[in-house]
Design a protein around this motif. Structure first.
Motif, PDB file in Angstrom:
ATOM      1  N   GLU A  41       1.775   6.557  -0.503  1.00 29.38           N
ATOM      2  CA  GLU A  41       1.011   5.306  -0.969  1.00 29.38           C
ATOM      3  C   GLU A  41       1.393   4.868  -2.179  1.00 29.38           C
ATOM      4  O   GLU A  41       1.484   5.609  -3.239  1.00 29.38           O
ATOM      5  CB  GLU A  41      -0.556   5.383  -0.806  1.00 29.38           C
ATOM      6  N   SER A  42       1.321   3.389  -2.379  1.00 27.77           N
ATOM      7  CA  SER A  42       1.416   2.906  -3.765  1.00 27.77           C
ATOM      8  C   SER A  42       0.145   2.093  -4.206  1.00 27.77           C
ATOM      9  O   SER A  42      -0.155   1.296  -3.265  1.00 27.77           O
ATOM     10  CB  SER A  42       2.945   2.191  -3.787  1.00 27.77           C
ATOM     11  N   SER A  43      -0.171   2.099  -5.260  1.00 24.36           N
ATOM     12  CA  SER A  43      -1.365   1.230  -5.620  1.00 24.36           C
ATOM     13  C   SER A  43      -1.227   1.107  -7.172  1.00 24.36           C
ATOM     14  O   SER A  43      -0.557   1.375  -7.860  1.00 24.36           O
ATOM     15  CB  SER A  43      -2.703   2.025  -5.408  1.00 24.36           C
ATOM     16  N   ARG A  97      -4.366  -1.225  -3.139  1.00 25.41           N
ATOM     17  CA  ARG A  97      -3.300  -0.685  -2.319  1.00 25.41           C
ATOM     18  C   ARG A  97      -2.242  -1.433  -2.056  1.00 25.41           C
ATOM     19  O   ARG A  97      -2.407  -2.543  -1.627  1.00 25.41           O
ATOM     20  CB  ARG A  97      -3.791   0.009  -1.031  1.00 25.41           C
ATOM     21  N   LEU A 120       8.646   6.417  -1.815  1.00 19.42           N
ATOM     22  CA  LEU A 120       7.919   6.221  -2.989  1.00 19.42           C
ATOM     23  C   LEU A 120       8.924   5.929  -4.046  1.00 19.42           C
ATOM     24  O   LEU A 120       8.617   4.885  -4.945  1.00 19.42           O
ATOM     25  CB  LEU A 120       7.175   7.388  -3.287  1.00 19.42           C
ATOM     26  N   GLN A 169       9.411   2.150  -3.838  1.00 22.40           N
ATOM     27  CA  GLN A 169       8.230   1.522  -4.391  1.00 22.40           C
ATOM     28  C   GLN A 169       8.376   1.415  -5.590  1.00 22.40           C
ATOM     29  O   GLN A 169       8.112   0.530  -6.281  1.00 22.40           O
ATOM     30  CB  GLN A 169       7.093   2.098  -3.960  1.00 22.40           C
ATOM     31  N   ALA A 170       8.627   2.740  -6.588  1.00 22.79           N
ATOM     32  CA  ALA A 170       8.705   2.701  -7.906  1.00 22.79           C
ATOM     33  C   ALA A 170       9.752   1.958  -8.561  1.00 22.79           C
ATOM     34  O   ALA A 170       9.387   0.890  -9.353  1.00 22.79           O
ATOM     35  CB  ALA A 170       9.170   4.064  -8.438  1.00 22.79           C
ATOM     36  N   LEU A 207       8.314   4.103 -14.589  1.00 18.67           N
ATOM     37  CA  LEU A 207       8.654   3.986 -13.075  1.00 18.67           C
ATOM     38  C   LEU A 207      10.231   4.246 -12.630  1.00 18.67           C
ATOM     39  O   LEU A 207      10.371   5.079 -11.747  1.00 18.67           O
ATOM     40  CB  LEU A 207       8.152   2.674 -12.282  1.00 18.67           C
ATOM     41  N   GLU A 209       0.934  13.479  -7.375  1.00 19.68           N
ATOM     42  CA  GLU A 209       0.610  11.995  -7.532  1.00 19.68           C
ATOM     43  C   GLU A 209       1.489  11.717  -8.943  1.00 19.68           C
ATOM     44  O   GLU A 209       1.340  12.731  -9.864  1.00 19.68           O
ATOM     45  CB  GLU A 209      -0.954  11.874  -8.046  1.00 19.68           C
ATOM     46  N   TYR A 237      -0.216   2.171 -12.521  1.00 20.86           N
ATOM     47  CA  TYR A 237       0.435   1.975 -11.236  1.00 20.86           C
ATOM     48  C   TYR A 237       0.854   3.334 -10.396  1.00 20.86           C
ATOM     49  O   TYR A 237       1.324   4.242 -11.309  1.00 20.86           O
ATOM     50  CB  TYR A 237       1.855   1.403 -11.513  1.00 20.86           C
ATOM     51  N   LEU A 266       1.764   6.451  -7.323  1.00 16.97           N
ATOM     52  CA  LEU A 266       2.387   6.823  -6.478  1.00 16.97           C
ATOM     53  C   LEU A 266       1.722   7.787  -5.972  1.00 16.97           C
ATOM     54  O   LEU A 266       1.938   9.068  -6.775  1.00 16.97           O
ATOM     55  CB  LEU A 266       4.105   6.902  -6.797  1.00 16.97           C
TER      56      LEU A 266
END
Length: 128
Positions: free
Chosen positions: A14-16, A25, A41, A44-45, A85, A109, A119, A121
């Protein structure tokens, strides 16, 4: 690795993001392997970093010459979430650590922060 955990298992990534008042989220995926979860992930980063601080030389969505690098004098020490990130996305040592935690059935995490927001991950093994 714990021999009791050698059976096949699925992983949720999950990314949030959020601030002091709320969290959101941004995305979630369930994968059959921990490597696929970490690969998601990493993408996403990079996506978050590019959205927060686009590279003026690589932003294909912006018209030519619309973005310019900013240069200036020294700034006070502050956290740079896009740089954190990007560093995480390219850091193989941290990914090896995450793979070991996941192999032992533990979640992993990573959180990048700046002055206004965070942010996150997260990847975790799903139940047996």
């Amino acid at each position: 690795m714990n021999p009791a955990l050698t059976h096949p298992r699925w992983y949720a990534a999950e990314s949030s993001a959020g601030d002091a008042a709320r969290s959101v989220r941004l995305g979630r995926v369930v994968t059959p392997t921990r490597r696929l979860a970490l690969r998601w992930l990493r993408r996403q980063a990079r996506r978050l970093a590019d959205a927060l601080d686009p590279d003026p030389y690589a932003a294909s969505w912006a018209p030519v010459h619309a973005l310019h690098p900013v240069t200036g004098g020294p700034e006070p020490a502050r956290r740079d979430a896009p740089a954190e990130l990007r560093a995480w996305a390219d850091g193989f040592r941290e990914h090896d650590y995450a793979l070991l935690r996941l192999a032992d059935g533990l979640p992993y995490e990573f959180v990048a922060r700046d002055a206004l927001a965070w942010y996150g991950l997260v990847v975790r093994p799903l139940g047996r």
